[in-house]
Design a protein around this motif. Structure first.
Motif, PDB file in Angstrom:
ATOM      1  N   PHE A   1     -12.784 -31.676  15.802  1.00  0.00           N
ATOM      2  CA  PHE A   1     -12.310 -30.734  16.815  1.00  0.00           C
ATOM      3  C   PHE A   1     -10.787 -30.651  16.800  1.00  0.00           C
ATOM      4  O   PHE A   1     -10.215 -29.544  16.818  1.00  0.00           O
ATOM      5  N   LYS A   2     -10.137 -31.791  16.746  1.00  0.00           N
ATOM      6  CA  LYS A   2      -8.670 -31.813  16.730  1.00  0.00           C
ATOM      7  C   LYS A   2      -8.120 -31.068  15.515  1.00  0.00           C
ATOM      8  O   LYS A   2      -7.207 -30.239  15.632  1.00  0.00           O
TER       9      LYS A   2
ATOM     10  N   PHE B   1      -8.995 -27.174  15.958  1.00  0.00           N
ATOM     11  CA  PHE B   1      -8.670 -26.412  17.158  1.00  0.00           C
ATOM     12  C   PHE B   1      -7.456 -26.948  17.927  1.00  0.00           C
ATOM     13  O   PHE B   1      -7.037 -26.322  18.899  1.00  0.00           O
ATOM     14  N   ALA B   2      -6.925 -28.089  17.507  1.00  0.00           N
ATOM     15  CA  ALA B   2      -5.755 -28.661  18.197  1.00  0.00           C
ATOM     16  C   ALA B   2      -4.928 -29.481  17.210  1.00  0.00           C
ATOM     17  O   ALA B   2      -4.560 -30.625  17.479  1.00  0.00           O
TER      18      ALA B   2
ATOM     19  N   GLU C   1      -1.716 -31.373  18.191  1.00  0.00           N
ATOM     20  CA  GLU C   1      -1.772 -32.318  19.304  1.00  0.00           C
ATOM     21  C   GLU C   1      -2.166 -33.708  18.813  1.00  0.00           C
ATOM     22  O   GLU C   1      -2.989 -33.833  17.899  1.00  0.00           O
TER      23      GLU C   1
ATOM     24  N   LEU D   1      -4.649 -34.747  23.317  1.00  0.00           N
ATOM     25  CA  LEU D   1      -5.906 -34.002  23.341  1.00  0.00           C
ATOM     26  C   LEU D   1      -6.826 -34.480  24.462  1.00  0.00           C
ATOM     27  O   LEU D   1      -7.503 -33.676  25.107  1.00  0.00           O
TER      28      LEU D   1
ATOM     29  N   HIS E   1     -15.797 -22.588  30.742  1.00  0.00           N
ATOM     30  CA  HIS E   1     -15.424 -23.833  30.064  1.00  0.00           C
ATOM     31  C   HIS E   1     -14.099 -23.690  29.319  1.00  0.00           C
ATOM     32  O   HIS E   1     -13.847 -22.682  28.646  1.00  0.00           O
ATOM     33  N   THR E   2     -13.290 -24.724  29.400  1.00  0.00           N
ATOM     34  CA  THR E   2     -11.976 -24.774  28.754  1.00  0.00           C
ATOM     35  C   THR E   2     -12.014 -25.753  27.587  1.00  0.00           C
ATOM     36  O   THR E   2     -13.014 -26.437  27.352  1.00  0.00           O
ATOM     37  N   LYS E   3     -10.888 -25.820  26.884  1.00  0.00           N
ATOM     38  CA  LYS E   3     -10.784 -26.782  25.783  1.00  0.00           C
ATOM     39  C   LYS E   3     -11.025 -28.199  26.288  1.00  0.00           C
ATOM     40  O   LYS E   3     -11.680 -29.010  25.613  1.00  0.00           O
TER      41      LYS E   3
ATOM     42  N   HIS F   1     -12.920 -29.151  28.709  1.00  0.00           N
ATOM     43  CA  HIS F   1     -14.358 -29.342  28.883  1.00  0.00           C
ATOM     44  C   HIS F   1     -15.012 -29.715  27.548  1.00  0.00           C
ATOM     45  O   HIS F   1     -15.858 -30.617  27.480  1.00  0.00           O
ATOM     46  N   LEU F   2     -14.635 -29.012  26.487  1.00  0.00           N
ATOM     47  CA  LEU F   2     -15.217 -29.290  25.178  1.00  0.00           C
ATOM     48  C   LEU F   2     -14.876 -30.700  24.711  1.00  0.00           C
ATOM     49  O   LEU F   2     -15.729 -31.411  24.172  1.00  0.00           O
ATOM     50  N   VAL F   3     -13.634 -31.114  24.938  1.00  0.00           N
ATOM     51  CA  VAL F   3     -13.227 -32.456  24.525  1.00  0.00           C
ATOM     52  C   VAL F   3     -14.033 -33.510  25.277  1.00  0.00           C
ATOM     53  O   VAL F   3     -14.558 -34.461  24.675  1.00  0.00           O
TER      54      VAL F   3
END
Length: 497
Positions: free
Chosen positions: A307-308, A311-312, A315, A320, A363-365, A367-369
């Motif tokens: 995920f990182k 999508f991030a 960070e 994150l 849902h936000t990022k 929430h997914l994390v």
């Protein structure tokens, strides 16, 4: 002052951890090496790279800690299952085929079709791509000229130990991960070897983890500048070394939870039994009369890394996961299954794939994390439940190690999902610590493993479950367990479109 060295030969690097003979941590060093992926599903390493990494680590430790004047003993932890083939001159015939190489599905199917119940009875495991036996059969079928010249079959740490001592051995913890060891008889299985036409002479002698194999060769002693004769003890498979280095052996009513790239839930077993019927792994521990059961989530920390990285990317992991405590348990109706690479136990399904279930516009990022951290922990609870339901006594504590023990909010999630107290280790050096403890036991510094653990391992404060969160997670876990059953056919169909 005498020093002992624990060597952890991992998948991405070799790490050396130094302690003195009073269990004081002195320092550490590591050196990385390449993983080769010549084709999809292939994963290999050059055994010579392990030697180069060892020499770099010794050089670093000599420069920083001057270990050459004080080192008296070393032992090993090593990646499990990976296949090393040597010729009659003890030279590697090809690159090592690693535990995460999945080219041998055909051989696994053949083993299970021909020998499944007998294999499970003798080894307490089923044939999976990660194990050594199907790798041997793949080489036999696909590289017959190489196979004809095989003189010794080893695992990675055994090859490095051979390089240092000139002696061939394999400890029971690593041997039990080959699918060639009869757990009850404590010997290589003649039935399995005969069935698959493997020459028993190619297999090394079996030893306990704390057995003295010899001393470092005189020429290497001079090369590294060691003042003392450095005794070399057999060592253990990485998960067994983690079991030792966590202190879970001898700590009543406790389990080990280790979250790195993959995730492991591990329980020490006193006797061989088949209550799990192949749904969990079952291996030898530090000696032939001790065992452990183990469940594995393939993409544990790797799910968060995925995920990182996608999508991030800019960070840090700390950034994150910052403020995930602001998201309520259950991520406001969002569930994640960490099946990015398929799943190991308890499903053993290479076709299943990850899912976000319940995703909506609110849902936000963050929430997914949080849902990823919860999903990884739910996956490990899937395995925990199998062990826990088989026990007469109650599990009170879970010792959390690896990357999953570095985040206080994730530790609270673990406590709440498992509904258990969570312990962390003050100085965590992973499997390398277990390897150093094996050397200390081999040297006779401690009477037994429990005494050794008390000297080496100090625990931090307990993280206790929040009972309100526990109730929420118990309901969510019931829903989580429905996802595999209801998505497995979809994933299988998608894989062939």
């Amino acid at each position: 002052m005498n020093y002992i060295l624990g060597i952890d030969l991992g998948t991405s690097s070799l790490k050396g951890v130094v302690f003195d003979d009073k269990a004081n941590f002195i320092g550490s060093s590591s050196a990385s090496y390449d993983v080769y992926n010549p084709k999809k599903g292939y994963s290999e390493q050059d055994p010579n790279d392990w030697i180069k990494a060892f020499e770099k680590v010794v050089d670093n430790l000599n420069n920083s800690l001057n270990i050459k004047d004080n080192l008296v003993a070393l032992s090993f932890s090593g990646q499990m299952h990976s296949l090393v083939l040597l010729d009659k001159n003890s030279i590697p015939l090809r690159k090592a085929i690693l535990w995460n190489d999945v080219r041998n599905s055909k051989q696994c199917d053949y083993i299970m079709n021909e020998f499944s119940q007998d294999l499970l009875c003798m080894t307490n495991n089923i044939a999976l791509e990660g194990f050594t036996l199907p790798k041997i059969l793949w080489v036999k079928e696909n590289e017959p000229k190489i196979y004809e010249n095989v003189n010794k079959i080893l695992l990675p740490k055994d090859y490095l130990r051979y390089y240092l001592t000139g002696k061939f051995n394999m400890d029971y913890s690593d041997a039990s991960g080959t699918l060639l060891l009869d757990l009850k008889k404590h010997k290589w299985s003649d039935e399995i070897l005969d069935k698959f036409e493997i020459n028993k002479e190619c297999l090394p002698d079996l030893v306990n983890s704390t057995d003295l194999i010899g001393s470092i060769r005189e020429d290497l002693k001079k090369k590294y500048g060691f003042k003392n004769d450095v005794k070399v003890f057999a060592g253990a498979a990485d998960n067994s070394a983690s079991e030792i280095g966590s202190g879970v052996i001898g700590k009543e009513n406790s389990m080990l939870l280790s979250i790195g790239t993959s995730g492991v839930i591990l329980y020490p077993e006193k006797n061989v039994h088949n209550l799990y019927k192949g749904k969990l792994h079952f291996f030898n521990s530090i000696n032939k009369n001790l065992y452990y059961s183990m469940g594995v989530t393939l993409a544990a920390g790797q799910s968060l890394s995925w995920f990182k990285n996608n999508f991030a990317k800019d960070e840090s992991f700390g950034k994150l996961t910052e403020n995930i405590d602001k998201i309520s348990p259950g991520s406001d109706g969002l569930l994640f299954t960490p099946y990015l690479n398929g799943e190991r136990s308890p499903y053993f399904d290479s076709k299943i794939r990850a899912s976000f279930i319940g995703l909506d516009i609110s849902h936000t990022k963050l929430h997914l994390v949080r849902s990823i951290l919860e999903g990884i922990t739910f996956s490990l609870k899937d395995n925990f439940e199998i062990i826990n339901n088989s026990l007469d006594s109650k599990i009170d504590n879970i010792i959390s190690t690896g990357g999953g023990s570095k985040n206080k909010d994730w530790l609270q999630i673990q406590a709440d999902i498992f509904n258990k107290n969570i312990l962390t280790i003050d100085i965590e050096e992973g499997p390398g610590l277990g390897a150093a403890m094996i050397a200390a036991l081999g040297m006779g510094y401690y009477k037994n493993l429990v005494e050794c653990s008390k000297a080496f391992i100090k625990y931090n404060n307990l993280i206790k479950p929040n009972l309100e969160n526990v109730k929420i997670y118990e309901k969510l876990f019931k829903e989580y367990r429905k996802i595999y059953t209801n998505t497995k056919d979809i994933c299988k169909n998608l894989s062939i479109i």
